[in-house]
Design an enzyme around this catalytic site. Structure first.
Site, mmCIF file in Angstrom:
data_model
loop_
_atom_site.group_PDB
_atom_site.id
_atom_site.type_symbol
_atom_site.label_atom_id
_atom_site.label_comp_id
_atom_site.label_asym_id
_atom_site.label_seq_id
_atom_site.Cartn_x
_atom_site.Cartn_y
_atom_site.Cartn_z
ATOM 1 N N HIS A 118 1.018 -1.346 -0.065
ATOM 2 C CA HIS A 118 0.037 -0.191 -0.139
ATOM 3 C C HIS A 118 0.910 1.271 -0.009
ATOM 4 O O HIS A 118 1.998 1.193 0.372
ATOM 5 C CB HIS A 118 -1.017 -0.038 1.131
ATOM 6 C CG HIS A 118 -2.026 0.995 1.109
ATOM 7 N ND1 HIS A 118 -1.982 2.253 1.547
ATOM 8 C CD2 HIS A 118 -3.297 0.922 0.706
ATOM 9 C CE1 HIS A 118 -2.946 2.840 1.552
ATOM 10 N NE2 HIS A 118 -3.905 2.191 0.911
ATOM 11 N N ASP A 172 -7.730 -5.136 -0.246
ATOM 12 C CA ASP A 172 -8.377 -6.047 -1.362
ATOM 13 C C ASP A 172 -7.994 -7.283 -1.329
ATOM 14 O O ASP A 172 -8.866 -8.384 -2.087
ATOM 15 C CB ASP A 172 -7.590 -5.526 -2.772
ATOM 16 C CG ASP A 172 -8.165 -4.056 -3.150
ATOM 17 O OD1 ASP A 172 -9.267 -3.826 -3.103
ATOM 18 O OD2 ASP A 172 -7.201 -3.090 -3.237
#
Length: 462
Positions: free
Chosen positions: A339, A398
């Site tokens: 991320h 996700d």
């Protein structure tokens, strides 16, 4: 006008492909430049500094995404925090869970208004959302059924733009009017999303579609499940889990791609529908909200390429193939890992994982959950080896969201649209803040590096 026969159509298509290939070759010849220029001119690609932090482009009171600390110039990994209007996401979720309440409506109010509602305010806000869940007369028939699409995100974007024509005051950018538009959009997005899916199911999949009406006494999560299922039935456990997903996706700071897109368009003075539609278009991308779909594709490849899912060495070998662009979509990316802000952990992934394991245990999904967990365990070391550094890597939201949605019976085509449905509240909050406090059109600079050339008359060009 005579219709072209099949042979003529095929011939024209082949000719067109040849023309495009020629144009592409010419484009490649004249539109390349040395990538070292980015370093030479100190270009902050992706609006990110050399240490990976984002270029500071504005101020916001709406959300704080905290994933690391800077200690004497060094980035120090920490457990990630997601904070809405100064309140930690864990406190919001736990507070509503204690009272067995749905969280999304309260969170949407918090983001828009800046403070937690009391019971009267929450009831009134929920009633406003209920009042606007129904789409305008003939909207479903004219805007969704007459122009079906296999991609629900594109339908969402188009329908949001279409709502402009149903608005008696679409261009007014006063906070009062934008707030009215925002509440209507938050309310209507679930209805548009599910209707678009039902029509897609009928037209492209040859299956029956069900167009139910929302129930005014239901929460957003309850109504999504009611509209989606043929029998309109669901359990409270399912509705509360979907509500949790909506809250985790509703907002993620002003610097994420879709929110920044919304703020960029807002800064130009454009209308609400154009700004939110642009946010949807951004979220669709596989490097943003569309990543959950890429995780599903990747996991399908892993499941097919690994014979023993419990063998770490076999899973590891396949992940190496993905990293080396020999498997998966050949991008070299392990989707669901890493991320831009979070380092040690993504709080959204942590929360979803805890719920996923509870839901998967003892079901046919338990084996798939364990495989996802293996990817989370094994990928960081493999990625660090590839990069040649000790950068901290964690699972992002996700990785587990797709499995949670599947366990809820939500089709894959709706995973990213659900993200958009939730994030609409965050986009609207940022739009209102940009109108209130931005004041300038957002316009970064690009360094021109084209070489000077003389204009050549058409008759002298080769």
């Amino acid at each position: 006008m005579l219709k072209l026969n099949l042979e003529t159509t095929v011939a024209l298509n082949e000719e067109f492909k040849k023309d495009i290939k020629l144009l592409f070759e010419q484009y490649q010849k004249y539109n390349r430049f040395d990538q070292s220029y980015y370093d030479r001119f100190n270009v902050k690609r992706g609006l990110r500094n050399a240490d990976g932090t984002g270029v500071l482009a504005g101020l916001s009171q709406i959300c704080n995404v905290h994933g690391y600390m800077i200690n004497e110039g060094e980035k120090m990994p920490i457990d990630g925090e997601l904070i809405y209007r100064g309140i930690n996401i864990h406190d919001i979720i736990n507070g509503c869970a204690t009272d067995n309440r749905y969280s999304f409506e309260e969170t949407a109010w918090l983001l828009l208004m800046g403070f937690l509602p009391n019971q009267k305010q929450l009831d009134h806000f929920s009633a406003m959302l209920s009042r606007y869940r129904d789409l305008p007369d003939n909207f479903t028939e004219d805007m969704i059924m007459k122009a079906p699409s296999t991609n629900i995100m594109n339908v969402l974007s188009r329908c949001v733009l279409a709502l402009y024509t149903y608005d008696n005051n679409p261009e007014d950018t006063s906070i009062e009017n934008v707030m009215r538009q925002s509440i209507q959009l938050i309310a209507r997005m679930p209805s548009i999303m599910v209707a678009a899916y039902q029509v897609k199911k009928r037209v492209f999949d040859g299956r029956s579609m069900y167009l139910h009406n929302p129930r005014p006494d239901f929460s957003t999560a309850q109504n999504i499940l009611r509209l989606l299922r043929s029998d309109k039935q669901f359990t409270e456990e399912e509705a509360h889990l979907l509500d949790l997903c909506l809250v985790l996706h509703v907002e993620h700071g002003g610097g994420n791609n879709s929110t920044f897109t919304t703020r960029v368009l807002t800064s130009s003075g454009t209308d609400t529908y154009s700004a939110i539609s642009a946010g949807i278009g951004s979220l669709k991308g596989p490097r943003h909200g569309g990543a959950s779909h890429k995780v599903s594709e990747m996991m399908t490849a892993i499941k097919e390429g690994v014979s023993n899912w419990d063998d770490d060495n076999e899973v590891k070998d396949f992940l190496v193939k993905i990293i080396n662009k020999q498997a998966g979509d050949h991008s070299g990316l392990i989707y669901g890992m890493g991320h831009a802000v979070y380092t040690k952990s993504d709080p959204r992934a942590t929360i979803l994982k805890a719920n996923a394991i509870k839901l998967a245990t003892g079901t046919e999904y338990e084996k798939e959950f364990k495989l996802l967990h293996s990817v989370e365990r094994l990928a960081p070391d493999l990625l660090r080896e590839k990069w040649g550094n000790d950068r901290s890597v964690c699972a992002n939201v996700d990785l587990y969201s797709g499995l949670v949605y599947r366990m809820l019976g939500i089709p894959e085509e709706l995973h990213t649209p659900l993200f958009a449905t939730a994030r609409t509240a965050g986009w609207c909050a940022h739009r209102m803040e940009e109108i209130s406090s931005g004041g300038k059109i957002i316009r970064p600079a690009y360094k021109p590096i084209a070489q000077e050339q003389e204009y050549i008359p058409l008759s002298e060009r080769h």
